[in-house]
Write an enzyme that holds these catalytic residues in place. Structure first.
Site, mmCIF file in Angstrom:
data_model
loop_
_atom_site.group_PDB
_atom_site.id
_atom_site.type_symbol
_atom_site.label_atom_id
_atom_site.label_comp_id
_atom_site.label_asym_id
_atom_site.label_seq_id
_atom_site.Cartn_x
_atom_site.Cartn_y
_atom_site.Cartn_z
ATOM 1 N N ARG A 219 51.573 -49.778 -9.194
ATOM 2 C CA ARG A 219 50.550 -50.034 -8.177
ATOM 3 C C ARG A 219 50.651 -51.469 -7.645
ATOM 4 O O ARG A 219 50.895 -52.413 -8.395
ATOM 5 C CB ARG A 219 49.167 -49.821 -8.796
ATOM 6 N N ILE A 220 50.431 -51.591 -6.355
ATOM 7 C CA ILE A 220 50.412 -52.913 -5.725
ATOM 8 C C ILE A 220 48.947 -53.282 -5.493
ATOM 9 O O ILE A 220 48.246 -52.642 -4.711
ATOM 10 C CB ILE A 220 51.191 -52.885 -4.394
ATOM 11 N N ASN B 24 47.606 -56.197 -4.362
ATOM 12 C CA ASN B 24 47.346 -56.899 -3.100
ATOM 13 C C ASN B 24 48.628 -56.939 -2.276
ATOM 14 O O ASN B 24 49.531 -57.731 -2.549
ATOM 15 C CB ASN B 24 46.832 -58.319 -3.377
ATOM 16 N N GLN C 210 55.680 -62.227 -2.922
ATOM 17 C CA GLN C 210 56.455 -62.275 -4.160
ATOM 18 C C GLN C 210 57.822 -61.638 -3.977
ATOM 19 O O GLN C 210 58.836 -62.177 -4.408
ATOM 20 C CB GLN C 210 55.696 -61.552 -5.286
ATOM 21 N N GLU D 77 59.260 -61.105 -10.461
ATOM 22 C CA GLU D 77 60.645 -61.516 -10.656
ATOM 23 C C GLU D 77 61.684 -60.571 -10.082
ATOM 24 O O GLU D 77 62.824 -60.955 -9.833
ATOM 25 C CB GLU D 77 60.890 -61.744 -12.160
#
Ligand SMILES: Cc1cc2nc3c(=O)[nH]c(=O)nc-3n(C[C@H](O)[C@H](O)[C@H](O)COP(=O)(O)OP(=O)(O)OC[C@H]3O[C@@H](n4cnc5c(N)ncnc54)[C@H](O)[C@@H]3O)c2cc1C
Ligand code: SF4
Lengths: 709, 332
Positions: free
Chosen positions: A598-599, A601, A608, A675
């Site tokens: 899930r994202i 924001n 990122q 990352e």
């Protein structure tokens, strides 16, 4: 090329909301104060009549300090203290060589801290430092990493507690009988993290109470970790060390752990009790004292049958560590489960050299490891006459090859397919076939991956303040990623409130314990703790709590996590243009598609991913810490010479992700995004450069001199 | 960082008087190079005389159609000046290829000319360097010399001059006007910077205390068709690996006028006179350009890490001349 199936839905700028707040592209809550320059970073905290510290660094790579003449510096007006091993307070714990500062005359690398000058102004401190005369007994040193170094050794384990070596199946036999074998060496250079905000602190040692206490404003990814390390090293009780870290201007792993300068500034503060001592490393000093990525020498062997199915895979890495502290980058771990193979072997060997202490740098292990593996996959595709996307699809393992566990959600193939579509991969021509004026044009691809990590131990506190306002406390860090905002979103939804009713405080050891903001684990670890604390708060205090009602909780147990192999995946596609005359490489277009659960924001997530890809581009084309081994130190120790991309180098970056929620790892459904963006990018660039020019550059970075003919 | 005094000169003569009388005084332009050196300990003057605010901040047209560029004109302003852009595009392009917007806003014409080498050993006071500390040795000769010289170096120093602007000025045969304790003199660009020889500490032929007051450009109609090509490790904000400033006039397929200077290859902006000779009066063809470049680079003596500069310079020269021919609508 055959790409079948309909791509799944793709999230772009703003994905569908999951709660009222989670899933929305909320603007950074701290954005305004930051762009107006009003956010106070560690060094800018108000301190009364502060003293300023300037480092003394060794100018030999191995030896002993034989003589210190501080008389001239001490006579300088404004100098308060010259501290060296001769007059330093003793440390309580010297088990960690990096933190054992000024306890002996020994020198283990060039640039190591051998003392400091503390003065009433930074200028006087700096001038004083130039006046201290230090003489050394110099011993022969060795800073050069070599594959055939007879002293290479196998560490007990590699970073993040992975086994050093793995060996499954008769891999040599598999390679011998393969229709196609790629056997190549790849290298990545020493690289330095270089966050914009240098490492900085203000330390105050207070002896006015019964027990001494230490307060440190620090630029760190983990205030609690700094406090516990300093407490241990200095022999203080944990509760007597407070670390405050409100805003952090990037860390990228280099602020994940405290470094020697933290101990030094505490020693100086202890020598000047009651006086705040300020230290900001110079950019140059950051190339010695703040960690870095080890150079890696990798050998990858992959055998495949005529259809491109991998039969055997060997990935070996040789890396360096320092003599005073071991850090073993987990470079080849990615090859343990990235692709299916009947037999495989992976290993890490270390050389302990007279070099600074290597440490975490965004995606330690995955970043260099995915370069070697994915570049080799590109070569395998070429050798098999297969499209590199198709080769990866053919070798997608149905379950984790290492443990046999089911995947919690492996969507690499979808990422590749969606990415190929968005990029226009089908227009890729044969090697060296496209030219546009003076530019040679090429397309490249590589996979990305990063493990889904949750760190146990974080605790969140929820407190009702009255009038509809709630405070949420957790000692987590926002290192510029937007996690402050995203954690606020989680809390708002969990409490069933509008975001402006929730006041999240972070970055202080006076708040409940939080694990380090690293390993892309912040949201999974801190978010889960907040989620559980909020749930329990409602359970204990209901919807109409009394002002002052408080609940503290760690994240809920999530036993299911152990039953799955949890990794994020991505696919990166790159167009390069190589100047046919000069070998200059430009990257006009990059496409990245990610699958990360899930994202929370989409706005900050996009940054990122994009930031990771920019750094991957940087790794491909620019970054390289250049050592003169006769002296033993990095020569290009500033940002004029240590290149990272400029705006002109970064053109069109298209980021998207699969709509997905992975509830196997944690109740939030997230797997972490910090990352993965940097992994695989460099291999995609190398693949594109080869497609454009026919030249294989296996040693990063790919600079014009490697291509000019 | 040694303490120093800071003063502002009232006029050029006052500036010279303030510096000439004090061996440890230095002129301060925009400070983008000197201030770094103060911090790094590369330079430690006891007194700084600020000349950036003298009334030397104008670009003036000369009666003969040439230009007089004040020593304190900022690099950004010079690059944007209409006469420069129109009559000497190579100069504008070279300036814009250098540094960053912020630095160009600070940097002055004189400071740019006199900026010092970016050789890493020179900038790192913990290592020896003949230029910084005469007689201490040159670790670059057998060290990390990827960015250093291939032409005109000596065993004592293999540094390169880092300026882009200076390369364009060398191609344009500019004159440098200087004021010293004993009056004014003019120095042709070709003679301002030195080759290192056995005196690498001296970058230029200026005498102690001499102040640059202006740079003058004689009219050169051919320069309307001129270009600067900079090859570098990233798209912007990087020093040249090699660079080419070229002026080319072709008539009926024949080279009438040609000026070529190279950057990033030597201790001074390198005027490619051999290449020019090989081209003047000959047919303008890609093969001819390449042969001329090779003639110039025959004298190259690459170091352990920079042999790539030879083909890179050759190709850059060829490509720049090709581009100028193309821009003129001719074929090469
Ligand atoms: C990160 C970085 C990247 C850069 N990249 C480039 C690049 O790509 N290309 C490029 O060409 N340059 C580049 N530069 C260098 C920049 O162009 C120079 O620093 C600048 O031009 C120097 O001008 P200044 O006025 O600031 O000089 P200052 O720093 O003030 O002075 C430089 C020297 O000139 C002397 N001086 C100044 N004025 C006079 C005068 N009137 N008479 C006599 N002596 C004088 C000073 O004493 C000093 O020795 C870069 C610099 C930095 C920091
Ligand atoms: S090349 Fe010149 S500047 Fe560089 S170290 Fe040698 S002497 Fe010094």
């Amino acid at each position: 090329m055959t790409l079948t199936g309909t791509p799944p839905a793709v999230g772009t700028a703003v994905g569908p909301a999951v709660g009222p707040a989670v899933g929305r592209g909320v603007r950074r809550l701290d954005g305004r104060v930051k762009v107006r320059g009003m956010a106070r970073y560690a060094f800018e905290q108000l301190a009364e009549s502060p003293a300023y510290l300037h480092l003394l660094q060794s100018t030999v790579a191995r030896g002993r300090v034989s003589d210190v003449d501080a008389s001239e510096a001490e006579a300088l007006e404004g100098v308060l203290l010259v501290l060296t091993h001769l007059n330093s307070p003793k440390l309580a714990d010297t088990s960690d060589g990096e933190y054992t500062v000024l306890q002996s005359p020994g020198v283990a690398f060039r640039g190591q801290i051998v003392g400091c000058v503390v003065a009433t102004s930074p200028e006087v401190a700096r001038h004083g430092a130039e006046l201290v005369r230090i003489r050394y007994d110099e011993h022969p040193h060795d800073t050069r990493l070599r594959e055939d170094d007879p002293d290479l050794y196998a560490p007990d384990e590699v970073n993040a507690s992975f086994p050093t070596d793995t060996d499954e199946g008769p891999v040599e036999e598999a390679l011998r009988s393969s229709a196609v074998v790629v056997d190549q060496r790849y290298s990545t250079p020493m690289e330095h993290n270089n966050p914009m905000e240098p490492h900085s602190c203000i330390a105050t040692w207070d002896e006015s109470q019964e027990r001494p206490t230490l307060t440190v404003y620090d630029s760190t990814q983990g205030a609690h970790g700094v406090a516990s390390t300093l407490a241990k090293v200095l022999g203080l009780a944990q509760q007597d060390v407070r670390v405050i870290s409100p805003y952090v201007g990037g860390g990228f792993g280099s602020k994940g752990l405290p470094h020697a300068h933290n101990v030094l500034v505490a020693l100086a503060a202890r020598t000047l009790p009651g006086r705040p001592v300020k230290l900001a490393l110079t950019r140059q000093q950051m190339f010695f004292l703040a960690g870095y990525r080890t150079p890696t020498l990798q050998r990858v062997r992959i055998g495949a049958d005529a259809d491109g199915r991998i039969t055997g895979l060997v990935h070996e890495a040789v890396e360096q560590t320092s003599r005073i502290k071991e850090f073993a980058e987990q470079t080849t771990v990615v090859s343990r489960n990235m692709y299916a193979a009947r037999a495989r072997r992976t290993s890490h060997r270390l050389a302990a050299l007279d070099v600074p202490v290597p440490s975490w740098m965004r995606a330690p292990g995955e970043a260099p490891g995915m370069y070697g593996l994915e570049h080799a996959m590109d070569e395998l595709a070429e050798a098999c006459g297969l499209d590199p996307v198709e080769l990866r699809i053919r070798n997608d393992p149905p379950a984790d090859p290492e443990t046999g566990k089911p995947w919690s959600g492996r969507h690499l193939v979808e990422c590749l397919r969606v990415g190929a579509e968005r990029f226009g991969w089908s227009r890729r021509g044969p090697t060296g076939s496209r030219r546009d004026g003076d530019w040679l044009v090429g397309f490249g691809v590589a996979s990305s991956t990063y493990p889904g990590n949750v760190m146990p131990g974080s605790v969140a506190r929820v407190r009702y303040g009255g009038r509809g306002h709630y405070a949420v406390h957790i000692g987590a860090a926002d290192i510029g990623t937007g996690s402050w905002t995203a954690l606020n979103q989680v809390a708002a939804d969990a409490l069933g409130l509008a975001m402006n009713r929730v006041h999240l405080e972070i970055g202080d050891t006076a708040l409940p314990m939080a694990t380090v903001e690293g390993g892309s684990s912040g949201m999974a670890s801190h978010g889960s703790a907040i989620l559980e604390a909020c749930r329990r708060f409602r359970e204990e205090h209901g919807e109409s709590p009394e002002p002052g009602a408080t609940t503290e909780s760690a994240a809920a147990e999530h036993p299911e996590a152990k039953e799955y192999a949890t990794h994020s995946y991505g696919a990166q596609f790159v167009e390069v243009r190589v100047d046919a005359d000069t070998g200059e490489v430009r990257v006009p277009r990059m496409v990245g598609v990610f699958s990360c659960g899930r994202i929370v924001n989409p706005r900050t997530a996009r940054s990122q991913f994009r930031g990771g890809m920019v750094w991957g581009l940087s790794m491909a084309l620019f970054e390289h810490s250049i050592v003169d081994h006769r002296f033993g130190h990095v020569m290009n120790h500033d940002l004029a010479d240590y290149h990272v991309p400029t705006n002109a180098d970064v053109v069109d970056i298209d980021v998207s992700w699969l709509d997905e929620t992975d509830l196997h790892l944690n109740p939030l459904g997230v797997r972490g995004i910090g990352e993965i963006g940097i992994t695989g990018t460099a291999a995609a660039v190398a693949s594109a450069v080869h497609n454009a020019t026919g030249i294989r550059v296996r040693d990063l970075p790919i600079t014009p001199d490697t291509l000019v003919r | 960082m040694r303490p120093f005094t800071y003063e502002r000169a009232l006029d050029p003569a006052d500036a010279v008087a303030r510096v000439a009388a004090h061996p440890d005084a230095a002129y301060l332009g925009g400070g983008t190079n000197l201030v770094d050196h103060l911090r790094l300990g590369v330079a430690a003057p006891g007194r700084l005389v600020d000349v950036s605010r003298l009334a030397l901040d104008r670009v003036e047209s000369r009666d003969d159609g040439g230009l007089r560029i004040g020593a304190a004109v900022r690099n950004s302003d010079l690059a944007a000046h209409p006469s420069v852009r129109h009559d000497f595009p190579v100069l504008s392009q070279a300036l814009l290829a250098g540094a960053s917007g912020q630095i160009r806003n600070m940097a002055t014409t004189a400071g740019n000319l006199l900026q010092r080498t970016r050789c890493r050993y020179f900038q790192d006071v913990t290592t020896p360097c003949n230029k910084r500390e005469p007689g201490s040795g040159c670790p670059a000769v057998e060290g990390r010399n990827r960015t250093l010289a291939i032409l005109g170096a000596s065993e004592h120093c293999v540094a390169t001059h880092p300026s882009d602007m200076a390369v364009a000025l060398a191609a344009l045969d500019a004159d440098v006007v200087v004021l010293g304790p004993s009056g004014e003199r003019r120095i042709p660009m070709a003679d301002l910077h030195r080759l290192p020889g056995d005196e690498p500490a001296r970058d230029t032929t200026l005498d102690p205390g001499e102040l640059i007051t202006a740079v003058e450009l004689a009219p050169l109609p051919a320069a309307r068709r001129s270009a600067y090509r900079k090859v570098r490790d990233r798209a912007s904000y990087a020093f040249a690996l090699v660079s080419v400033a070229a002026v080319l006039e072709v008539e009926d397929g024949v080279v009438r006028e040609v000026r070529i200077a190279l950057g990033g290859v030597a201790h001074k902006p390198w005027r490619a006179t051999r290449a020019e000779e090989a081209l003047r009066g000959r047919e303008a063809t890609a093969e001819g350009f390449r042969a001329a470049a090779e003639a110039e680079l025959g004298a190259a003596r690459p170091l352990s890490e920079n042999a790539f500069k030879v083909p890179m310079a050759r190709n850059a020269i060829t490509a720049t001349l090709r581009g100028l021919v193309r821009a003129a609508g001719e074929r090469a």
